[in-house]
Design a protein around this motif. Structure first.
Motif, PDB file in Angstrom:
ATOM      1  N   GLN A  77       0.819  -1.209   0.000  1.00 35.42           N
ATOM      2  CA  GLN A  77       0.000   0.000   0.000  1.00 35.42           C
ATOM      3  C   GLN A  77       0.855   1.261   0.000  1.00 35.42           C
ATOM      4  OE1 GLN A  77      -3.099   0.008  -0.540  1.00 35.42           O
ATOM      5  NE2 GLN A  77      -3.479  -2.183  -0.333  1.00 35.42           N
ATOM      6  N   ASP A  78       2.060   1.184   0.572  1.00 36.38           N
ATOM      7  CA  ASP A  78       2.972   2.334   0.510  1.00 36.38           C
ATOM      8  C   ASP A  78       3.388   2.624  -0.927  1.00 36.38           C
ATOM      9  OD1 ASP A  78       3.046   2.755   3.284  1.00 36.38           O
ATOM     10  OD2 ASP A  78       4.565   1.196   3.518  1.00 36.38           O
ATOM     11  N   MET A  79       3.426   1.586  -1.750  1.00 32.17           N
ATOM     12  CA  MET A  79       3.892   1.744  -3.128  1.00 32.17           C
ATOM     13  C   MET A  79       2.785   2.209  -4.071  1.00 32.17           C
ATOM     14  SD  MET A  79       6.198  -1.712  -3.283  1.00 32.17           S
ATOM     15  CE  MET A  79       7.208  -2.163  -1.855  1.00 32.17           C
ATOM     16  N   ILE A  80       1.564   1.703  -3.862  1.00 28.25           N
ATOM     17  CA  ILE A  80       0.487   2.034  -4.802  1.00 28.25           C
ATOM     18  C   ILE A  80      -0.580   2.941  -4.192  1.00 28.25           C
ATOM     19  CG2 ILE A  80       0.804  -0.136  -6.019  1.00 28.25           C
ATOM     20  CD1 ILE A  80      -1.821  -1.070  -4.708  1.00 28.25           C
ATOM     21  N   GLY A  81      -0.598   3.051  -2.856  1.00 32.08           N
ATOM     22  CA  GLY A  81      -1.605   3.878  -2.213  1.00 32.08           C
ATOM     23  C   GLY A  81      -2.938   3.153  -2.063  1.00 32.08           C
ATOM     24  N   ARG A  82      -3.801   3.750  -1.279  1.00 29.54           N
ATOM     25  CA  ARG A  82      -5.119   3.158  -1.037  1.00 29.54           C
ATOM     26  C   ARG A  82      -6.154   4.265  -1.093  1.00 29.54           C
ATOM     27  NH1 ARG A  82      -4.175   0.952   3.665  1.00 29.54           N
ATOM     28  NH2 ARG A  82      -4.936   2.717   4.879  1.00 29.54           N
ATOM     29  N   LYS A 110      -9.084   9.614  -4.152  1.00 30.85           N
ATOM     30  CA  LYS A 110      -8.066   8.720  -4.692  1.00 30.85           C
ATOM     31  C   LYS A 110      -6.722   8.977  -4.011  1.00 30.85           C
ATOM     32  CE  LYS A 110     -10.162   8.097  -9.242  1.00 30.85           C
ATOM     33  NZ  LYS A 110      -9.978   8.208 -10.719  1.00 30.85           N
ATOM     34  N   ALA A 111      -5.874   7.946  -4.003  1.00 34.08           N
ATOM     35  CA  ALA A 111      -4.562   8.057  -3.356  1.00 34.08           C
ATOM     36  C   ALA A 111      -3.626   8.916  -4.195  1.00 34.08           C
ATOM     37  CB  ALA A 111      -3.959   6.672  -3.176  1.00 34.08           C
ATOM     38  N   GLU A 112      -2.726   9.617  -3.508  1.00 29.94           N
ATOM     39  CA  GLU A 112      -1.658  10.320  -4.196  1.00 29.94           C
ATOM     40  C   GLU A 112      -0.537   9.312  -4.472  1.00 29.94           C
ATOM     41  OE1 GLU A 112      -1.205  13.419  -5.310  1.00 29.94           O
ATOM     42  OE2 GLU A 112      -3.284  13.893  -4.803  1.00 29.94           O
ATOM     43  N   HIS A 165      -2.469   7.867   1.285  1.00 29.32           N
ATOM     44  CA  HIS A 165      -3.768   7.246   1.109  1.00 29.32           C
ATOM     45  C   HIS A 165      -4.847   8.310   0.936  1.00 29.32           C
ATOM     46  CE1 HIS A 165      -1.687   3.667   1.988  1.00 29.32           C
ATOM     47  NE2 HIS A 165      -1.646   3.817   3.298  1.00 29.32           N
ATOM     48  N   GLY A 166      -5.819   7.999   0.109  1.00 23.23           N
ATOM     49  CA  GLY A 166      -6.918   8.917  -0.115  1.00 23.23           C
ATOM     50  C   GLY A 166      -7.776   9.088   1.127  1.00 23.23           C
ATOM     51  N   LYS A 167      -8.306  10.269   1.295  1.00 23.72           N
ATOM     52  CA  LYS A 167      -9.149  10.554   2.447  1.00 23.72           C
ATOM     53  C   LYS A 167     -10.494   9.861   2.290  1.00 23.72           C
ATOM     54  CE  LYS A 167     -11.017  14.458   5.103  1.00 23.72           C
ATOM     55  NZ  LYS A 167     -11.166  15.931   5.152  1.00 23.72           N
ATOM     56  N   SER A 168     -10.939   9.215   3.346  1.00 26.50           N
ATOM     57  CA  SER A 168     -12.238   8.548   3.305  1.00 26.50           C
ATOM     58  C   SER A 168     -13.343   9.583   3.163  1.00 26.50           C
ATOM     59  CB  SER A 168     -12.457   7.716   4.570  1.00 26.50           C
ATOM     60  OG  SER A 168     -11.537   6.652   4.628  1.00 26.50           O
ATOM     61  N   ALA A 169     -14.423   9.171   2.503  1.00 29.80           N
ATOM     62  CA  ALA A 169     -15.531  10.087   2.264  1.00 29.80           C
ATOM     63  C   ALA A 169     -16.210  10.473   3.577  1.00 29.80           C
ATOM     64  CB  ALA A 169     -16.542   9.440   1.329  1.00 29.80           C
ATOM     65  N   SER A 170     -16.654  11.691   3.642  1.00 28.53           N
ATOM     66  CA  SER A 170     -17.454  12.158   4.777  1.00 28.53           C
ATOM     67  C   SER A 170     -18.595  13.000   4.227  1.00 28.53           C
ATOM     68  CB  SER A 170     -16.606  12.977   5.756  1.00 28.53           C
ATOM     69  OG  SER A 170     -16.101  14.146   5.111  1.00 28.53           O
ATOM     70  N   ALA A 171     -19.688  13.008   4.927  1.00 30.95           N
ATOM     71  CA  ALA A 171     -20.843  13.780   4.457  1.00 30.95           C
ATOM     72  C   ALA A 171     -21.705  14.160   5.647  1.00 30.95           C
ATOM     73  CB  ALA A 171     -21.652  12.971   3.445  1.00 30.95           C
ATOM     74  N   MET A 172     -22.385  15.269   5.490  1.00 33.77           N
ATOM     75  CA  MET A 172     -23.352  15.726   6.482  1.00 33.77           C
ATOM     76  C   MET A 172     -24.757  15.483   5.935  1.00 33.77           C
ATOM     77  SD  MET A 172     -21.425  16.881   8.922  1.00 33.77           S
ATOM     78  CE  MET A 172     -22.562  17.834   9.946  1.00 33.77           C
ATOM     79  N   LEU A 173     -25.702  15.464   6.832  1.00 30.86           N
ATOM     80  CA  LEU A 173     -27.090  15.292   6.402  1.00 30.86           C
ATOM     81  C   LEU A 173     -27.488  16.377   5.413  1.00 30.86           C
ATOM     82  CD1 LEU A 173     -29.802  13.858   6.639  1.00 30.86           C
ATOM     83  CD2 LEU A 173     -30.281  15.258   8.670  1.00 30.86           C
ATOM     84  N   SER A 174     -26.957  17.588   5.605  1.00 29.83           N
ATOM     85  CA  SER A 174     -27.300  18.701   4.716  1.00 29.83           C
ATOM     86  C   SER A 174     -26.807  18.486   3.293  1.00 29.83           C
ATOM     87  CB  SER A 174     -26.719  20.003   5.273  1.00 29.83           C
ATOM     88  OG  SER A 174     -25.305  19.907   5.408  1.00 29.83           O
TER      89      SER A 174
END
Length: 680
Positions: free
Chosen positions: A433-438, A458-460, A490-499
């Motif tokens: 995962q260090d080589m290809i990212g997640r 997406k991962a950098e 690693h790419g940031k996991s998705a987050s969302a608010m109800l709005s």
């Protein structure tokens, strides 16, 4: 005249090798000089630990180990008349892990297989092996192990076994591997002890690798052989076949098991028990004083009887580990290390393995193939590991002159031979995962029964250079090369608010997991959201939940099918027109019949409101209801996707609500549709 003093003057020549075998009970130092096709051993020194500084082959007291190692170093320096600055060592560990795994990698398309693809396959397999044993033992996901070596047993290409993948064409790659890992603390404590006495670690290998290099020369490794190095705290095991070492493991039972049995049986201290154990074969009766001060005399037969159970456990454990790592019975077994000379041990292993007694031998006879000495008897099986370290370094199996710089520090290299960039990275704590990212995790919720997906980032990609130039994992590394590696982020996991779905407010009721939401709140995967809009005491249909001014109003057109050359889209037979592929009469009748048979539950709304809304590529689009309330299909959305189907350069991806879609898939109100081109 002493040849050593004529060769080794104030400083040790570059070609000389200084090895330290840091064992549970003692430390052995050995110095050798390459002499043609053999190593000339010119000095050997040994010192016993005065405290239990080592347990099961692992350093517990760094200062105490450094003190004894320093004594061995000083004795050798005095004997040779020179300063020792670099040392070759071998690491052991009670948590050594060998894992077998099958790993499969599917390419985007069938293509010619290059070395980089093979490197990524092997890196993925190694990470899968690490994950497998860590999950089994309940460990956390932080990397705590170094890769010390791996062997590919078999390759497969499109499910056909093949010996070499390079330059073949295919899409699905698979590999069976055996990978060996060592805890980071074992390695770091070894480096710390050496630094305390002013020694630079020139090469680092694994004890079973070193021992097998001494006990089983390369020219007989075509046979399926096992080597067991029985020390005080651990028994290191290595197996080979078809010319290469195929696996390593460790039994956490060794000579101390027998010593402790004698201590308990005769109430003696550890040192006295060790002395009794070493003298079993030398006399019929042994005299000693127990911890209460009583003089005792015991017979050899009595001692054998007292250690029978412990000896049987040791033989059983070693036999089980041999069969486990080898996958069956080997052709022959070599016993090395100080514990191998314990009377009755060889016979016990023969019994537990159920192997011919002529196929189990004490190592030592083969030592003379690679080394010799004018002063020392090298056939002592206790010299297997220190001699193996010297042989490994002297013959470039682990080369003390093979120095690679990784991110401005010398890289840890556990073996010798040829290295790729991937080998160096994985031996120094980096993983796949260090080589290809997640990519970040998606957030999936349900909105009025519809699956809604917020996609993670997406991962950098990682940055990798070799000697200042962009490199690949498969690039071969040479001595004095320098590698710079910046792991993929690693790419940031998705987050969302109800709005992000609907803002709480007057005129609406929003339930999140059955509880009414009065204000905005963060969402988590699995949340169920139910939205009801109230206007004039009437619950309006879901198509009126948002401002129509923001919608793209699309006039109804007769459905058209996608061009037949869209990669990845299955299209039925049709007639080509200047604007696309027009459905022929027979197909239209079939589609109309299908629509009639599967009329949507939204039909009542359609009749009253006259429109239907979808989200296409994250934008709302509103369509008029088709005549006779026929449904819309995924194919209807193609011409509104923004793609130029006459000039495609990659595969077109169809998704409905986060899942793969198909051409004639019926659409429902507020479906989230993605149509985009996936470039190679």
């Amino acid at each position: 005249m002493d040849n050593r003093n004529s060769i080794l003057t104030d400083t040790l020549p570059d070609q000389a090798i200084f090895a330290l075998d840091i064992g549970t009970r003692s430390i052995i130092g050995m110095v050798g000089m390459p002499d043609g096709d053999r190593i000339h051993i010119v000095a050997i020194e040994r010192a016993e630990h005065t405290k239990r500084a080592m347990i099961d082959g692992q350093i517990e007291d760094i200062d105490q180990v450094a003190k004894i190692a320093g004594q061995v170093k000083e004795k050798l320096e005095k004997k040779l008349g020179c300063k020792l600055l670099k040392v070759c060592v071998a690491a052991a560990g009670r948590a050594l892990r060998t894992e077998s795994v099958t790993y499969e990698m599917e390419l985007a398309r069938a293509q010619k297989i290059d070395a980089e693809s093979v490197s990524r396959l092997e890196a993925g397999a190694i990470s899968e092996a690490e994950k497998q044993f860590m999950n089994r033992e309940g460990r956390d996901t932080d990397r705590q192990f170094y890769l010390v070596g791996y062997t590919v047993s078999r390759y497969f290409l499109d499910n056909y076994m093949i010996s070499n993948l390079i330059d073949h064409h295919g899409r699905v790659l698979k590999a069976d591997i055996i990978a060996t890992f060592l805890p980071t603390e074992v390695v770091e404590s070894l480096y710390s002890a050496m630094h305390k006495i002013g020694l630079e670690v020139a090469s680092l290998t694994l004890e079973p690798i070193a021992a097998i290099n001494a006990a089983i020369p390369q020219n007989i490794r075509l046979l399926n052989l096992a080597m067991v190095d029985i020390g005080a705290g651990t028994s290191d095991i290595a197996v080979c076949r078809d010319g290469s070492v195929t696996g390593y493991t460790m039994a956490i039972l060794a000579g101390d098991e027998i010593t402790e049995s004698i201590m308990k049986e005769y109430l003696v201290d550890f040192g006295t028990a060790e002395k009794i154990k070493s003298q079993i074969d030398e006399t019929e009766e042994l005299n000693f004083t127990d911890i209460l001060g009583f003089e005792q005399t015991i017979t050899r037969e009595a001692i054998f009887s007292s250690i029978k159970e412990a000896s049987s456990r040791l033989c059983q454990e070693i036999s089980d580990k041999i069969l486990e790592v080898n996958g069956g019975m080997p052709s022959a077994v070599f016993l090395a290390g100080g514990g191998s000379r314990l009377s009755g041990l060889k016979e016990g292993i023969v019994e537990h393995l159920k192997i011919d007694s002529k196929r189990v031998a004490i190592a030592g006879n083969n030592f003379k193939i690679n080394a010799y000495s004018d002063e020392y008897d090298l056939e002592n099986p206790e010299y297997a590991t220190p001699l193996g370290i010297v042989i490994s370094a002297g013959f470039n199996i682990v080369n003390d002159g093979f120095r690679v710089i990784l991110n401005e520090r010398p890289a840890k290299l556990f073996r010798g031979g040829t290295f790729t960039v991937m080998d160096v990275l994985m031996m120094n704590g980096y993983n796949y995962q260090d080589m290809i990212g997640r990519s970040g995790q998606n957030l999936v919720v349900s909105v009025n029964g519809k699956r809604t997906v917020f996609y993670g980032e997406k991962a950098e990609p990682s940055v990798l250079t070799l000697n200042g130039e962009e490199a690949q994992l498969s690039d071969q590394v040479s001595a004095e090369d320098w590698i710079v590696f910046v792991p993929a982020s690693h790419g940031k996991s998705a987050s969302a608010m109800l709005s992000d779905i609907e803002k709480p407010g007057a005129g609406k009721t929003i339930l999140v997991n059955g509880i009414e939401a009065k204000e905005d709140l963060p969402l988590k995967t699995g949340d169920s959201i139910v939205i009801e809009i109230v206007r004039e005491k009437e619950i309006l249909p879901e198509e009126d939940w948002y401002d129509e001014a923001e919608e793209e109003q699309v006039p109804y057109q007769e459905p058209v099918l996608a061009p037949q050359n869209i990669p990845g889209i299955l299209t039925p037979p049709a007639q080509m027109t200047s604007t696309g592929i027009q459905i022929d009469k027979e197909q239209r009748l079939k589609l109309e019949g299908h629509a009639d048979a599967s009329a949507s539950s939204d039909s009542a709304f359609h009749k009253s409101n006259g429109k239907i809304t979808f989200f296409l590529n994250d934008k709302p689009v509103t369509f008029p209801i088709k005549p006779d309330q026929r449904p819309y299909y995924l194919m209807d959305m193609l011409e509104y996707s923004g793609l130029d189907f006459k000039n495609l350069t990659g595969k077109v991806v169809l998704e409905v609500n986060g899942e793969s879609g198909y051409f004639q898939q019926e659409l429902k109100s507020r479906d989230r549709i993605m149509i985009y081109q996936e470039n190679e």
